[in-house]
Write a protein that holds these residues in place. Structure first.
Motif, PDB file in Angstrom:
ATOM      1  N   THR A  81       0.837  -1.200   0.000  1.00  0.00           N
ATOM      2  CA  THR A  81       0.000   0.000   0.000  1.00  0.00           C
ATOM      3  C   THR A  81       0.877   1.258   0.000  1.00  0.00           C
ATOM      4  O   THR A  81       0.624   2.190  -0.778  1.00  0.00           O
ATOM      5  N   CYS A  82       1.890   1.281   0.834  1.00  0.00           N
ATOM      6  CA  CYS A  82       2.804   2.444   0.877  1.00  0.00           C
ATOM      7  C   CYS A  82       3.537   2.625  -0.447  1.00  0.00           C
ATOM      8  O   CYS A  82       3.705   3.752  -0.921  1.00  0.00           O
ATOM      9  N   TRP A  83       3.973   1.503  -1.045  1.00  0.00           N
ATOM     10  CA  TRP A  83       4.666   1.570  -2.332  1.00  0.00           C
ATOM     11  C   TRP A  83       3.741   2.175  -3.385  1.00  0.00           C
ATOM     12  O   TRP A  83       4.150   3.026  -4.173  1.00  0.00           O
ATOM     13  N   GLY A  84       2.485   1.747  -3.394  1.00  0.00           N
ATOM     14  CA  GLY A  84       1.516   2.294  -4.348  1.00  0.00           C
ATOM     15  C   GLY A  84       1.252   3.766  -4.118  1.00  0.00           C
ATOM     16  O   GLY A  84       1.171   4.555  -5.063  1.00  0.00           O
ATOM     17  N   ILE A  85       1.136   4.168  -2.866  1.00  0.00           N
ATOM     18  CA  ILE A  85       0.910   5.585  -2.558  1.00  0.00           C
ATOM     19  C   ILE A  85       2.098   6.423  -3.012  1.00  0.00           C
ATOM     20  O   ILE A  85       1.930   7.544  -3.506  1.00  0.00           O
ATOM     21  N   SER A  86       3.298   5.865  -2.907  1.00  0.00           N
ATOM     22  CA  SER A  86       4.478   6.619  -3.365  1.00  0.00           C
ATOM     23  C   SER A  86       4.416   6.876  -4.868  1.00  0.00           C
ATOM     24  O   SER A  86       4.883   7.912  -5.338  1.00  0.00           O
ATOM     25  N   PHE A  87       3.830   5.963  -5.638  1.00  0.00           N
ATOM     26  CA  PHE A  87       3.666   6.178  -7.077  1.00  0.00           C
ATOM     27  C   PHE A  87       2.644   7.279  -7.342  1.00  0.00           C
ATOM     28  O   PHE A  87       2.739   7.981  -8.345  1.00  0.00           O
ATOM     29  N   LEU A  88       1.651   7.419  -6.476  1.00  0.00           N
ATOM     30  CA  LEU A  88       0.664   8.493  -6.621  1.00  0.00           C
ATOM     31  C   LEU A  88       1.274   9.852  -6.277  1.00  0.00           C
ATOM     32  O   LEU A  88       1.095  10.820  -6.996  1.00  0.00           O
ATOM     33  N   VAL A  89       1.981   9.902  -5.168  1.00  0.00           N
ATOM     34  CA  VAL A  89       2.519  11.160  -4.654  1.00  0.00           C
ATOM     35  C   VAL A  89       3.663  11.678  -5.518  1.00  0.00           C
ATOM     36  O   VAL A  89       3.702  12.854  -5.863  1.00  0.00           O
ATOM     37  N   ASN A  90       4.599  10.778  -5.848  1.00  0.00           N
ATOM     38  CA  ASN A  90       5.778  11.192  -6.596  1.00  0.00           C
ATOM     39  C   ASN A  90       6.197  10.055  -7.533  1.00  0.00           C
ATOM     40  O   ASN A  90       7.078   9.267  -7.180  1.00  0.00           O
ATOM     41  N   PRO A  91       5.580   9.961  -8.719  1.00  0.00           N
ATOM     42  CA  PRO A  91       5.904   8.846  -9.617  1.00  0.00           C
ATOM     43  C   PRO A  91       7.391   8.831  -9.991  1.00  0.00           C
ATOM     44  O   PRO A  91       7.978   9.872 -10.269  1.00  0.00           O
ATOM     45  N   PRO A  92       7.997   7.630  -9.961  1.00  0.00           N
ATOM     46  CA  PRO A  92       9.422   7.528 -10.296  1.00  0.00           C
ATOM     47  C   PRO A  92       9.650   7.587 -11.799  1.00  0.00           C
ATOM     48  O   PRO A  92       8.701   7.622 -12.599  1.00  0.00           O
ATOM     49  N   ASP A  93      10.908   7.548 -12.178  1.00  0.00           N
ATOM     50  CA  ASP A  93      11.282   7.465 -13.581  1.00  0.00           C
ATOM     51  C   ASP A  93      10.736   6.137 -14.134  1.00  0.00           C
ATOM     52  O   ASP A  93      10.983   5.083 -13.553  1.00  0.00           O
ATOM     53  N   PRO A  94      10.009   6.181 -15.248  1.00  0.00           N
ATOM     54  CA  PRO A  94       9.387   4.961 -15.755  1.00  0.00           C
ATOM     55  C   PRO A  94      10.312   4.069 -16.587  1.00  0.00           C
ATOM     56  O   PRO A  94       9.838   3.224 -17.353  1.00  0.00           O
ATOM     57  N   SER A  95      11.622   4.205 -16.423  1.00  0.00           N
ATOM     58  CA  SER A  95      12.556   3.380 -17.195  1.00  0.00           C
ATOM     59  C   SER A  95      12.268   1.900 -16.977  1.00  0.00           C
ATOM     60  O   SER A  95      12.188   1.437 -15.845  1.00  0.00           O
ATOM     61  N   GLY A  96      12.106   1.179 -18.068  1.00  0.00           N
ATOM     62  CA  GLY A  96      11.853  -0.245 -18.008  1.00  0.00           C
ATOM     63  C   GLY A  96      10.391  -0.616 -17.891  1.00  0.00           C
ATOM     64  O   GLY A  96      10.039  -1.790 -17.953  1.00  0.00           O
ATOM     65  N   LEU A  97       9.536   0.355 -17.707  1.00  0.00           N
ATOM     66  CA  LEU A  97       8.109   0.077 -17.538  1.00  0.00           C
ATOM     67  C   LEU A  97       7.285   0.538 -18.738  1.00  0.00           C
ATOM     68  O   LEU A  97       6.097   0.846 -18.598  1.00  0.00           O
ATOM     69  N   GLN A  98       7.908   0.556 -19.920  1.00  0.00           N
ATOM     70  CA  GLN A  98       7.215   1.039 -21.122  1.00  0.00           C
ATOM     71  C   GLN A  98       5.973   0.205 -21.434  1.00  0.00           C
ATOM     72  O   GLN A  98       4.978   0.732 -21.922  1.00  0.00           O
ATOM     73  N   LEU A  99       6.024  -1.090 -21.153  1.00  0.00           N
ATOM     74  CA  LEU A  99       4.860  -1.945 -21.393  1.00  0.00           C
ATOM     75  C   LEU A  99       3.668  -1.447 -20.588  1.00  0.00           C
ATOM     76  O   LEU A  99       2.542  -1.406 -21.091  1.00  0.00           O
TER      77      LEU A  99
END
Length: 155
Positions: A36-54
């Motif tokens: 849950t915390c990991w997901g919230i971190s993507f909402l608050v401050n999305p990281p660099d999407p390198s490798g997640l192009q799919l």
């Protein structure tokens, strides 16, 4: 006296929570809160999407964060279920790291992200593998302490 009682309250709460959920439940609680915390971190401050192009070709990482959040909440809530009924928590915990591993593996195969295979392997071992192992651990797997023969018992 009052301060001592205040210090005992969290310890008592943790002890009673552990009794309520058991070893498997504690593992699900840890996983669920973490996801849950990991997901919230993507909402608050999305990281660099390198490798997640799919994934980002379908929608943004902010949308994908809800996969982690929902899986984390399901995992957390399943910690309070009886053993045998907690399977949904382990299943929910597996979904996000499998999705991320597939995305990183696809990025490695396509050549878009050279580290993708290593990151995918990390997700598959440290997340998926550990969750699958923990799902098979029984609640009480420790054997009882052997008793020493009492006096007068012939061996």
């Amino acid at each position: 006296m009052f301060a001592a009682a205040l210090l005992q309250a969290p310890r008592h709460l943790c002890r009673s929570l552990f009794k309520r959920v058991g070893r498997r439940g504690v593992f699900l609680l840890i996983l669920g809160v973490g996801k849950t915390c990991w997901g919230i971190s993507f909402l608050v401050n999305p990281p660099d999407p390198s490798g997640l192009q799919l994934l980002t070709s379908m929608c943004s990482l902010r949308h994908w964060s809800w996969l982690w959040i929902v899986a984390g909440l399901v995992t957390t809530s399943c910690a309070f279920l009886r053993i045998g009924r907690d399977w949904a928590g382990y299943g929910a915990a597996l979904i996000p790291p499998i999705v991320w591993a597939i995305a990183y593996l696809a990025a490695a195969v396509s050549g878009e992200y050279s580290r993708g295979a290593f990151v995918a392997l990390w997700y598959l071992t440290s997340h998926v593998g550990v969750i699958m192992w923990a799902a098979t651990v029984p609640e009480y797997s420790v054997p009882p302490v052997p008793r020493r023969p009492g006096k007068g018992n012939a061996a």
